[in-house]
Design a protein around this motif. Structure first.
Motif, PDB file in Angstrom:
ATOM      1  N   SER A   5       0.841  -1.206   0.000  1.00  0.00           N
ATOM      2  CA  SER A   5       0.000   0.000   0.000  1.00  0.00           C
ATOM      3  C   SER A   5       0.868   1.245   0.000  1.00  0.00           C
ATOM      4  O   SER A   5       0.608   2.204  -0.745  1.00  0.00           O
ATOM      5  N   THR A   6       1.898   1.235   0.820  1.00  0.00           N
ATOM      6  CA  THR A   6       2.817   2.370   0.888  1.00  0.00           C
ATOM      7  C   THR A   6       3.545   2.548  -0.431  1.00  0.00           C
ATOM      8  O   THR A   6       3.721   3.668  -0.913  1.00  0.00           O
ATOM      9  N   LEU A   7       3.980   1.435  -1.034  1.00  0.00           N
ATOM     10  CA  LEU A   7       4.674   1.522  -2.319  1.00  0.00           C
ATOM     11  C   LEU A   7       3.778   2.149  -3.381  1.00  0.00           C
ATOM     12  O   LEU A   7       4.226   3.017  -4.138  1.00  0.00           O
ATOM     13  N   LEU A   8       2.518   1.747  -3.436  1.00  0.00           N
ATOM     14  CA  LEU A   8       1.602   2.335  -4.418  1.00  0.00           C
ATOM     15  C   LEU A   8       1.440   3.829  -4.172  1.00  0.00           C
ATOM     16  O   LEU A   8       1.520   4.635  -5.109  1.00  0.00           O
ATOM     17  N   ALA A   9       1.249   4.213  -2.927  1.00  0.00           N
ATOM     18  CA  ALA A   9       1.106   5.640  -2.606  1.00  0.00           C
ATOM     19  C   ALA A   9       2.372   6.410  -2.960  1.00  0.00           C
ATOM     20  O   ALA A   9       2.297   7.533  -3.492  1.00  0.00           O
ATOM     21  N   LEU A  10       3.529   5.830  -2.714  1.00  0.00           N
ATOM     22  CA  LEU A  10       4.794   6.495  -3.034  1.00  0.00           C
ATOM     23  C   LEU A  10       4.990   6.637  -4.536  1.00  0.00           C
ATOM     24  O   LEU A  10       5.479   7.671  -5.014  1.00  0.00           O
ATOM     25  N   ARG A  11       4.611   5.614  -5.301  1.00  0.00           N
ATOM     26  CA  ARG A  11       4.770   5.696  -6.769  1.00  0.00           C
ATOM     27  C   ARG A  11       3.810   6.752  -7.342  1.00  0.00           C
ATOM     28  O   ARG A  11       4.182   7.493  -8.255  1.00  0.00           O
ATOM     29  N   VAL A  12       2.603   6.819  -6.811  1.00  0.00           N
ATOM     30  CA  VAL A  12       1.660   7.846  -7.267  1.00  0.00           C
ATOM     31  C   VAL A  12       2.178   9.230  -6.880  1.00  0.00           C
ATOM     32  O   VAL A  12       2.152  10.166  -7.693  1.00  0.00           O
ATOM     33  N   ALA A  13       2.683   9.380  -5.664  1.00  0.00           N
ATOM     34  CA  ALA A  13       3.239  10.666  -5.226  1.00  0.00           C
ATOM     35  C   ALA A  13       4.420  11.067  -6.090  1.00  0.00           C
ATOM     36  O   ALA A  13       4.574  12.242  -6.447  1.00  0.00           O
ATOM     37  N   HIS A  14       5.267  10.110  -6.441  1.00  0.00           N
ATOM     38  CA  HIS A  14       6.436  10.393  -7.276  1.00  0.00           C
ATOM     39  C   HIS A  14       6.033  11.034  -8.589  1.00  0.00           C
ATOM     40  O   HIS A  14       6.657  12.004  -9.045  1.00  0.00           O
ATOM     41  N   VAL A  15       4.968  10.532  -9.182  1.00  0.00           N
ATOM     42  CA  VAL A  15       4.521  11.064 -10.477  1.00  0.00           C
ATOM     43  C   VAL A  15       3.638  12.295 -10.308  1.00  0.00           C
ATOM     44  O   VAL A  15       3.935  13.371 -10.830  1.00  0.00           O
ATOM     45  N   GLU A  16       2.549  12.132  -9.581  1.00  0.00           N
ATOM     46  CA  GLU A  16       1.533  13.184  -9.541  1.00  0.00           C
ATOM     47  C   GLU A  16       1.953  14.390  -8.710  1.00  0.00           C
ATOM     48  O   GLU A  16       1.568  15.517  -9.021  1.00  0.00           O
ATOM     49  N   LEU A  17       2.717  14.180  -7.657  1.00  0.00           N
ATOM     50  CA  LEU A  17       3.155  15.288  -6.805  1.00  0.00           C
ATOM     51  C   LEU A  17       4.620  15.635  -7.035  1.00  0.00           C
ATOM     52  O   LEU A  17       5.192  16.433  -6.296  1.00  0.00           O
ATOM     53  N   GLY A  18       5.232  15.003  -8.038  1.00  0.00           N
ATOM     54  CA  GLY A  18       6.635  15.246  -8.333  1.00  0.00           C
ATOM     55  C   GLY A  18       6.865  15.551  -9.792  1.00  0.00           C
ATOM     56  O   GLY A  18       6.943  16.711 -10.198  1.00  0.00           O
ATOM     57  N   LEU A  19       6.939  14.509 -10.605  1.00  0.00           N
ATOM     58  CA  LEU A  19       7.265  14.691 -12.023  1.00  0.00           C
ATOM     59  C   LEU A  19       6.288  15.591 -12.769  1.00  0.00           C
ATOM     60  O   LEU A  19       6.690  16.379 -13.617  1.00  0.00           O
ATOM     61  N   MET A  20       5.009  15.491 -12.459  1.00  0.00           N
ATOM     62  CA  MET A  20       4.019  16.249 -13.214  1.00  0.00           C
ATOM     63  C   MET A  20       3.817  17.670 -12.680  1.00  0.00           C
ATOM     64  O   MET A  20       3.040  18.436 -13.237  1.00  0.00           O
ATOM     65  N   ARG A  21       4.523  18.036 -11.633  1.00  0.00           N
ATOM     66  CA  ARG A  21       4.444  19.400 -11.107  1.00  0.00           C
ATOM     67  C   ARG A  21       5.315  20.324 -11.941  1.00  0.00           C
ATOM     68  O   ARG A  21       6.142  19.876 -12.740  1.00  0.00           O
ATOM     69  N   GLU A  22       5.158  21.617 -11.724  1.00  0.00           N
ATOM     70  CA  GLU A  22       5.933  22.606 -12.467  1.00  0.00           C
ATOM     71  C   GLU A  22       7.427  22.335 -12.316  1.00  0.00           C
ATOM     72  O   GLU A  22       7.931  22.197 -11.209  1.00  0.00           O
ATOM     73  N   ARG A  23       8.107  22.214 -13.416  1.00  0.00           N
ATOM     74  CA  ARG A  23       9.544  21.952 -13.510  1.00  0.00           C
ATOM     75  C   ARG A  23       9.953  20.644 -12.833  1.00  0.00           C
ATOM     76  O   ARG A  23      11.115  20.440 -12.528  1.00  0.00           O
ATOM     77  N   SER A  24       9.013  19.773 -12.584  1.00  0.00           N
ATOM     78  CA  SER A  24       9.273  18.433 -12.054  1.00  0.00           C
ATOM     79  C   SER A  24      10.001  18.427 -10.720  1.00  0.00           C
ATOM     80  O   SER A  24      10.787  17.530 -10.435  1.00  0.00           O
ATOM     81  N   ILE A  25       9.763  19.444  -9.905  1.00  0.00           N
ATOM     82  CA  ILE A  25      10.493  19.504  -8.645  1.00  0.00           C
ATOM     83  C   ILE A  25       9.574  19.430  -7.430  1.00  0.00           C
ATOM     84  O   ILE A  25       9.930  19.877  -6.352  1.00  0.00           O
ATOM     85  N   GLY A  26       8.417  18.841  -7.603  1.00  0.00           N
ATOM     86  CA  GLY A  26       7.513  18.702  -6.465  1.00  0.00           C
ATOM     87  C   GLY A  26       8.102  17.805  -5.388  1.00  0.00           C
ATOM     88  O   GLY A  26       8.934  16.933  -5.660  1.00  0.00           O
ATOM     89  N   LEU A  27       7.704  18.031  -4.168  1.00  0.00           N
ATOM     90  CA  LEU A  27       8.194  17.259  -3.025  1.00  0.00           C
ATOM     91  C   LEU A  27       7.927  15.760  -3.200  1.00  0.00           C
ATOM     92  O   LEU A  27       8.711  14.924  -2.749  1.00  0.00           O
ATOM     93  N   GLY A  28       6.846  15.427  -3.890  1.00  0.00           N
ATOM     94  CA  GLY A  28       6.508  14.020  -4.096  1.00  0.00           C
ATOM     95  C   GLY A  28       7.568  13.248  -4.851  1.00  0.00           C
ATOM     96  O   GLY A  28       7.690  12.037  -4.684  1.00  0.00           O
ATOM     97  N   ARG A  29       8.349  13.944  -5.664  1.00  0.00           N
ATOM     98  CA  ARG A  29       9.373  13.260  -6.442  1.00  0.00           C
ATOM     99  C   ARG A  29      10.442  12.653  -5.545  1.00  0.00           C
ATOM    100  O   ARG A  29      10.776  11.475  -5.675  1.00  0.00           O
ATOM    101  N   SER A  30      10.993  13.431  -4.643  1.00  0.00           N
ATOM    102  CA  SER A  30      12.039  12.891  -3.773  1.00  0.00           C
ATOM    103  C   SER A  30      11.459  11.932  -2.741  1.00  0.00           C
ATOM    104  O   SER A  30      12.045  10.877  -2.465  1.00  0.00           O
ATOM    105  N   VAL A  31      10.309  12.277  -2.172  1.00  0.00           N
ATOM    106  CA  VAL A  31       9.679  11.373  -1.197  1.00  0.00           C
ATOM    107  C   VAL A  31       9.332  10.047  -1.866  1.00  0.00           C
ATOM    108  O   VAL A  31       9.594   8.969  -1.314  1.00  0.00           O
TER     109      VAL A  31
END
Length: 144
Positions: free
Chosen positions: A101-127
């Motif tokens: 469950s955590t892995l799924l949430a982390l992978r979604v955060a990596h994309v949606e709150l990281g890569l897809m944010r402005e300039r790909s620097i959202g906090l979700g990417r590193s987390v």
């Protein structure tokens, strides 16, 4: 817990936790793939990731979506293998459920709150990245 195969032979469910998580992970993978296809059709770039034509890859939607899709495929399958090995070796099902469950949430955060944010620097990417690595290493350690 078992199910019937063939002519009524009872077969135990060997990987119930890992099996349950195939659907949500496959659903998100399908979403990522379709998002990439959408941007391919929109930009009329049917091969590659569009990087050669882009002045700034951090703002090119085709590049970002294709990297998000590829990154998911680079990380999730190995974690699934480790989860399956751990489960076959008798790992605690609650712990595996929490890890997947955590892995799924982390992978979604990596994309949606990281890569897809402005300039790909959202906090979700590193987390998402470091969290996914920790879960994968934890599953590998738990497998042995």
């Amino acid at each position: 817990m078992s199910y019937q195969i063939g002519i009524g032979v009872p077969m135990p469910m060997l990987l119930p936790v890992t099996g349950i998580f195939t659907l949500p992970f496959a659903g998100y993978l399908t979403f990522l793939a379709n998002r990439t296809v959408y941007h391919r059709l929109k930009s009329e770039k049917y091969m590659g990731d569009g990087l050669a034509d882009s002045s700034d890859p951090h703002t090119d939607p085709l590049y970002l979506t294709s990297r998000a899709h590829a990154n998911f495929l680079e990380n999730v399958p190995l974690a699934f293998v480790f989860a399956a090995v751990a489960e076959l070796n008798g790992a605690n099902r609650r712990w595996l459920t929490a890890a997947m469950s955590t892995l799924l949430a982390l992978r979604v955060a990596h994309v949606e709150l990281g890569l897809m944010r402005e300039r790909s620097i959202g906090l979700g990417r590193s987390v998402g990245h470091f969290g996914s690595q920790a879960i994968t290493l934890g599953l590998a350690g738990y497998s042995s």
